[in-house]
Design a protein around this motif. Structure first.
Motif, mmCIF file in Angstrom:
data_model
loop_
_atom_site.group_PDB
_atom_site.id
_atom_site.type_symbol
_atom_site.label_atom_id
_atom_site.label_comp_id
_atom_site.label_asym_id
_atom_site.label_seq_id
_atom_site.Cartn_x
_atom_site.Cartn_y
_atom_site.Cartn_z
ATOM 1 N N ARG B 356 0.821 -1.211 0.000
ATOM 2 C CA ARG B 356 0.000 0.000 0.000
ATOM 3 C C ARG B 356 0.853 1.259 0.000
ATOM 4 O O ARG B 356 0.338 2.355 0.149
ATOM 5 N N ALA B 357 2.160 1.090 -0.139
ATOM 6 C CA ALA B 357 3.043 2.250 0.004
ATOM 7 C C ALA B 357 2.930 3.228 -1.146
ATOM 8 O O ALA B 357 3.360 4.361 -1.044
ATOM 9 N N MET B 358 2.352 2.769 -2.246
ATOM 10 C CA MET B 358 2.165 3.739 -3.329
ATOM 11 C C MET B 358 0.761 3.631 -3.867
ATOM 12 O O MET B 358 0.109 2.599 -3.771
ATOM 13 N N LEU B 359 0.310 4.729 -4.445
ATOM 14 C CA LEU B 359 -1.030 4.799 -4.984
ATOM 15 C C LEU B 359 -0.897 5.223 -6.440
ATOM 16 O O LEU B 359 -0.251 6.224 -6.727
ATOM 17 N N ALA B 360 -1.454 4.432 -7.324
ATOM 18 C CA ALA B 360 -1.427 4.806 -8.734
ATOM 19 C C ALA B 360 -2.680 5.619 -9.033
ATOM 20 O O ALA B 360 -3.786 5.153 -8.797
ATOM 21 N N VAL B 361 -2.480 6.836 -9.504
ATOM 22 C CA VAL B 361 -3.627 7.707 -9.787
ATOM 23 C C VAL B 361 -3.542 8.198 -11.221
ATOM 24 O O VAL B 361 -2.475 8.182 -11.833
ATOM 25 N N SER B 362 -4.675 8.625 -11.726
ATOM 26 C CA SER B 362 -4.748 9.052 -13.119
ATOM 27 C C SER B 362 -3.762 10.186 -13.400
ATOM 28 O O SER B 362 -3.733 11.192 -12.702
ATOM 29 N N ALA B 363 -2.954 10.000 -14.428
ATOM 30 C CA ALA B 363 -1.946 11.014 -14.755
ATOM 31 C C ALA B 363 -2.601 12.295 -15.254
ATOM 32 O O ALA B 363 -2.051 13.373 -15.102
ATOM 33 N N GLN B 364 -3.781 12.151 -15.854
ATOM 34 C CA GLN B 364 -4.434 13.348 -16.389
ATOM 35 C C GLN B 364 -4.751 14.333 -15.281
ATOM 36 O O GLN B 364 -4.658 15.530 -15.463
ATOM 37 N N HIS B 365 -5.149 13.799 -14.130
ATOM 38 C CA HIS B 365 -5.612 14.685 -13.074
ATOM 39 C C HIS B 365 -4.537 15.003 -12.048
ATOM 40 O O HIS B 365 -4.636 15.999 -11.349
ATOM 41 N N HIS B 366 -3.538 14.122 -11.922
ATOM 42 C CA HIS B 366 -2.625 14.281 -10.792
ATOM 43 C C HIS B 366 -1.176 14.486 -11.216
ATOM 44 O O HIS B 366 -0.280 14.281 -10.422
ATOM 45 N N LEU B 367 -0.950 14.887 -12.450
ATOM 46 C CA LEU B 367 0.427 15.039 -12.921
ATOM 47 C C LEU B 367 1.176 16.052 -12.064
ATOM 48 O O LEU B 367 2.312 15.832 -11.650
ATOM 49 N N ALA B 368 0.512 17.170 -11.769
ATOM 50 C CA ALA B 368 1.184 18.230 -11.026
ATOM 51 C C ALA B 368 1.488 17.787 -9.596
ATOM 52 O O ALA B 368 2.598 17.996 -9.098
ATOM 53 N N SER B 369 0.502 17.137 -8.950
ATOM 54 C CA SER B 369 0.747 16.755 -7.556
ATOM 55 C C SER B 369 1.784 15.638 -7.477
ATOM 56 O O SER B 369 2.556 15.581 -6.519
ATOM 57 N N ALA B 370 1.827 14.767 -8.488
ATOM 58 C CA ALA B 370 2.828 13.703 -8.466
ATOM 59 C C ALA B 370 4.227 14.282 -8.623
ATOM 60 O O ALA B 370 5.196 13.776 -8.054
ATOM 61 N N ALA B 371 4.340 15.369 -9.381
ATOM 62 C CA ALA B 371 5.650 15.970 -9.591
ATOM 63 C C ALA B 371 6.171 16.613 -8.312
ATOM 64 O O ALA B 371 7.366 16.847 -8.166
ATOM 65 N N LEU B 372 5.259 16.896 -7.375
ATOM 66 C CA LEU B 372 5.670 17.545 -6.132
ATOM 67 C C LEU B 372 5.652 16.588 -4.947
ATOM 68 O O LEU B 372 5.915 16.988 -3.820
ATOM 69 N N ALA B 373 5.323 15.319 -5.212
ATOM 70 C CA ALA B 373 5.173 14.367 -4.112
ATOM 71 C C ALA B 373 6.479 14.205 -3.357
ATOM 72 O O ALA B 373 7.561 14.254 -3.937
ATOM 73 N N ALA B 374 6.355 14.019 -2.049
ATOM 74 C CA ALA B 374 7.541 13.829 -1.211
ATOM 75 C C ALA B 374 7.723 12.345 -0.944
ATOM 76 O O ALA B 374 6.997 11.764 -0.142
ATOM 77 N N TRP B 375 8.678 11.731 -1.609
ATOM 78 C CA TRP B 375 8.948 10.318 -1.379
ATOM 79 C C TRP B 375 9.992 10.186 -0.277
ATOM 80 O O TRP B 375 10.882 11.031 -0.178
ATOM 81 N N PRO B 376 9.881 9.146 0.520
ATOM 82 C CA PRO B 376 10.896 8.973 1.562
ATOM 83 C C PRO B 376 12.279 8.807 0.930
ATOM 84 O O PRO B 376 12.430 8.157 -0.109
ATOM 85 N N ALA B 377 13.276 9.421 1.565
ATOM 86 C CA ALA B 377 14.619 9.359 1.002
ATOM 87 C C ALA B 377 15.236 7.996 1.301
ATOM 88 O O ALA B 377 14.859 7.323 2.260
ATOM 89 N N ARG B 378 16.150 7.575 0.471
ATOM 90 C CA ARG B 378 16.793 6.286 0.726
ATOM 91 C C ARG B 378 17.990 6.482 1.654
ATOM 92 O O ARG B 378 18.528 7.587 1.771
ATOM 93 N N VAL B 379 18.360 5.399 2.312
ATOM 94 C CA VAL B 379 19.506 5.459 3.217
ATOM 95 C C VAL B 379 20.765 5.280 2.385
ATOM 96 O O VAL B 379 20.874 4.346 1.603
ATOM 97 N N GLU B 380 21.695 6.204 2.554
ATOM 98 C CA GLU B 380 22.943 6.151 1.782
ATOM 99 C C GLU B 380 23.705 4.867 2.066
ATOM 100 O O GLU B 380 23.669 4.358 3.194
ATOM 101 N N ALA B 381 24.375 4.364 1.076
ATOM 102 C CA ALA B 381 25.307 3.242 1.198
ATOM 103 C C ALA B 381 24.645 1.929 1.602
ATOM 104 O O ALA B 381 25.308 1.006 2.007
#
Lengths: 272, 508
Positions: B356-381
């Motif tokens: 459930r960690a990601m939600l696939a939503v219609s690109a037509q409606h959510h392109l802008a919000s997806a471009a600004l989404a805050a994804w958790p950062a990965r742990v270095e190394a």
């Protein structure tokens, strides 16, 4: 072969190249980061061309990782369109954005198209390759298909050349067939290099076999995707005894140098 | 003929049968007694409703406001439309003639209120009543024309009120007391004293342009040219109001009455003719059942059902992600071809549960919000701790372990045995107890008892739902180097008696 015949051959090749509008030499290239592979590819993966990655059904994830890495190298912070066939997702699992993020890639740049069948996937890919707002297009199809023939392949190549968008085709459980692709790879997973028990393992290590290269030689390398720097690397500690699996013979024209990497101090792995 | 009150009755009949003295509601047995050789068919109400709907579709060409009045009536709001068809009388005749030509029997009337018009159709078809003359027009009509319940009509007749004029002459409160307020309202509407709006089948589009063809058109080229002409007009009108279309409908009216409507949705308001042309071309090309012109279309209509204001925006500096006019145009084209839900972008979700960690939503409606989404950062190394490919439904596997409850040593997945060379784990992912539905037993828990006798050791936790079990995840690499994400479901002796193992994902 006499000199005259050689020059005739060269002239004919050049003529055919002109007829095909071949600009293979002049295409901009994106270095992969792996020195030997970049040398063989004459600077990196050609942009504005189509590249194919083949994998056995069981090796789909390795090939996905490889193609994701290639895409990351070519798109240069521009959007990536991933066109996949419904069946492929059922067979190999869906792309997980958590995993995507962990490879150092940016989920915000990814737009996924869920194509119901191969025909639709091809149409969408051809259309998308002509759109220069994109950095790259990945088409993921499963199994052998009749629809993807030379004509379809040529259509994709022309579209990619026209716009400069790179096309990457992920063909899982399919055998290579004639196409107009610039390069063709066969990818399998390779074992993680031996390391101390407390050290991290499990970074994508891939056995990438370049089986076709329109403008250069072929080769086979074990490479690792470096998730932090987002590039392919030679595998440290990689040697014959560490990798008992078959590795292609070194190219005959130059001596194969086993990379000598000093076991420098690896940072201890964080816990928790 | 249809079954009513456990008896077969006539529900509809033709003129010849009516002349024989049959009527709606006569039991079939009686009808056969009157005329033994009548032809009888079963009533098919869904088919009747479909036909009515088709006729309503056809009527869309006269006005966008068409309402159904089941079982066999239609209301057309022709305010402001009549002059386009040569005035009310001519329009009425055109509609009636066309329907009669198609084999229907039509009664039609025009009046200030829908109820008044309907009342007139039942007795004085073809009548046009001016504003304010409704009462006079319906005065002499029998009460059944009002279309009230049978019981009310019978009651009125018994009271000696034979015509609408008779009923209207009584005091309203008397009528209300005897027959109910709704009947009074009906009566007033029929007399033109009150109005009830009709409920049109389709919402009124924001903008609408149409083109009529004296000669029906059937060739693709002409249809495309007509659409492009309409698109130009539509864009010109919308531009004046600073609008762009988000949802476009193209309706094709065939000469034989069939209507086909094709919708195209866009992510950004469209303000360019070429875009509309291209979207419709994609959509028409990809139709599963292609547009069938039959004997040709005599009317093509393009309407913008949803519009948005267009704001000329300054380009963002971070143009690579946000400025995506061309990308959204491409997404619109693909969506027009294969459907909007098939083009998706991903949004992060606040949850630990991997699937459930990601939600696939219609690109037509959510392109802008997806471009600004805050994804958790990965742990270095660190190597990837989450797989690149995740199965929507984890696949059950058989696992071999060196010791019970230990990490797996090998597993069988899709009939292949994989011997594990490297394994790391477990990483425990507990299900979200705060989202857990409260189990029934918890409500019956005796709190006082629990306070006096605090539970010793482990508390028995009910297994509520298979999906809610704790999972212990392992990263594993097999002899060939393929990397898997496996999990063991449940905590031994607390949640489950025996483990079940699943393969949830594949690492690159």
């Amino acid at each position: 072969m006499t000199g005259a015949r050689m020059s005739t051959l060269a002239r004919l090749r050049r003529d055919i190249g002109h007829i095909e509008g071949d600009a293979g030499e002049a295409l901009p290239r994106a270095p992969l980061g792996h020195a030997e592979a970049d040398a063989t590819l004459q600077g990196g993966l050609a942009k504005g061309a189509v590249h194919e990655v083949f994998a056995e059904g069981r090796q789909s994830a390795a090939a996905t990782g490889f193609i994701a890495g290639l895409a990351q190298r070519v798109i240069a912070r521009r959007p990536l369109l991933w066109v996949r066939q419904d069946f492929s997702e059922r067979e190999n699992g869906a792309l997980s954005m958590s995993g995507w993020r962990e490879l150092g890639l940016d989920p915000r740049l990814l737009v996924t198209v869920r194509a119901p069948d191969v025909e639709t996937a091809l149409q969408v890919t051809a259309d998308a390759l002509a759109c220069d707002a994109l950095g790259g297009v990945v088409m993921e199809i499963w199994g052998e298909t009749r629809q993807f023939d030379l004509v379809a392949s040529r259509k994709l190549t022309l579209a990619a050349r026209g716009s400069g968008v790179t096309g990457l085709l992920l063909r899982v459980a399919a055998a290579p067939s004639p196409s107009t692709a610039e390069t063709r790879w066969i990818v399998r997973a390779a074992r993680s290099p031996p390391a101390a028990p407390w050290q991290a393992w499990g970074a994508p290590v891939l056995d990438a076999h370049l089986v076709r290269n329109r403008h250069g030689q072929t080769g086979r390398w074990i490479m690792e995707w470096n998730c932090d720097e987002c590039l392919f690397r030679d595998v440290p500690f990689h040697g014959a005894e560490a990798h008992p699996q078959p590795v292609a013979a070194a190219p005959a024209d130059r001596s194969h140098q086993a990379p000598v990497v000093m076991p420098n101090i690896t940072p201890w792995r964080r816990t928790g | 003929m249809a079954k009513q009150n456990n008896a077969l009755q006539i529900s509809a009949l033709d003129d010849v049968a009516a002349r024989l003295g049959l009527d709606v509601g006569v039991p079939l047995a009686n009808a056969r007694a009157i005329c033994p050789d009548i032809e009888v068919f079963d009533a098919d109400e869904p088919a009747d409703a479909r036909t009515l709907n088709d006729i309503a579709d056809w009527c869309d060409r006269f006005t966008p406001l068409v309402a159904l009045d089941p079982p066999h009536g239609l209301f057309l709001d022709i305010s402001g439309c009549a002059h386009l068809f040569g005035g009310e009388a001519v329009m009425l005749k055109t509609i009636c003639d066309a329907l009669i030509r198609q084999g229907f029997i039509v009664n039609a009337a025009i009046a200030g209120t829908p109820v008044c018009a309907r009342t007139l159709t039942r007795y004085r078809s073809g009548c046009i009543v001016r504003d304010g003359e409704e009462a006079a027009a319906v005065q002499a009509l029998p009460v059944f024309t009002l279309g009230a319940d049978d019981a009310i009509t019978r009651g009125l007749r018994r009271a000696g009120l034979k015509t609408i004029g008779d009923v209207a002459s009584r005091e309203r409160h008397e009528i209300t007391a005897r027959f109910g307020a709704s009947f009074t309202a009906l009566l007033e509407q029929a007399l033109g004293q009150g109005d009830a709006p009709i409920s049109p089948r389709k919402p009124l589009p924001d903008y609408m342009v149409e083109k009529r063809f004296p000669e029906p058109v059937a060739t693709d080229g002409v249809i495309a040219a007509a659409l492009s002409g309409l698109a130009q007009t539509l864009i010109a009108v919308m531009e004046r109001h600073g609008k762009g279309a988000r949802l476009l409908d193209a309706s094709f009216f065939r000469t034989d009455g069939a209507v086909r409507t094709i919708a195209v949705e866009t992510g950004q308001p469209v303000t360019r003719v070429e875009v509309i042309e291209r979207l419709f071309r994609e959509r028409l090309d990809a139709l599963a059942d292609p547009l069938d012109p039959g004997f040709g279309f005599d009317l093509i209509r393009l309407s913008a059902s949803r519009t948005d204001g267009v704001v000329e925006m300054q380009r963002d500096l971070d143009a690579t992600i946000h400025d995506n006019d061309e990308l959204s145009a491409l997404i619109d084209r693909i969506a027009a071809r294969i459907g909007g839900r098939r083009v998706v972008v991903h949004l992060p979700q606040e949850t630990h549960i991997p699937e459930r960690a990601m939600l696939a939503v219609s690109a037509q409606h959510h392109l802008a919000s997806a471009a600004l989404a805050a994804w958790p950062a990965r742990v270095e190394a660190e190597p990837p701790l989450r797989p690149l490919r995740l199965f929507e439904r984890p696949e059950p596997i058989e696992v071999l372990a060196d010791f019970p409850h230990g990490p797996p040593a090998g597993f069988r997945w899709r009939r292949m045995f994989h011997r594990i060379a490297l394994v790391e784990g477990p990483e425990r992912i507990a299900m979200e107890w705060w989202n857990r539905p409260v189990p029934q037993q918890a409500l019956e828990w005796d709190d006082d008892f629990a306070r006096v006798h605090p539970p010793q050791g482990e508390i028995a936790v009910e297994t509520i739902d298979e999906r809610k079990l704790t999972r212990d995840y392992f990263r594993a690499e097999d002899n060939e180097g393929a990397r898997y994400w496996l999990y063991r479901e449940g905590i031994h002796r607390r949640e489950v008696r025996t483990f079940r193992w699943f393969l949830h994902g594949l690492f690159a």
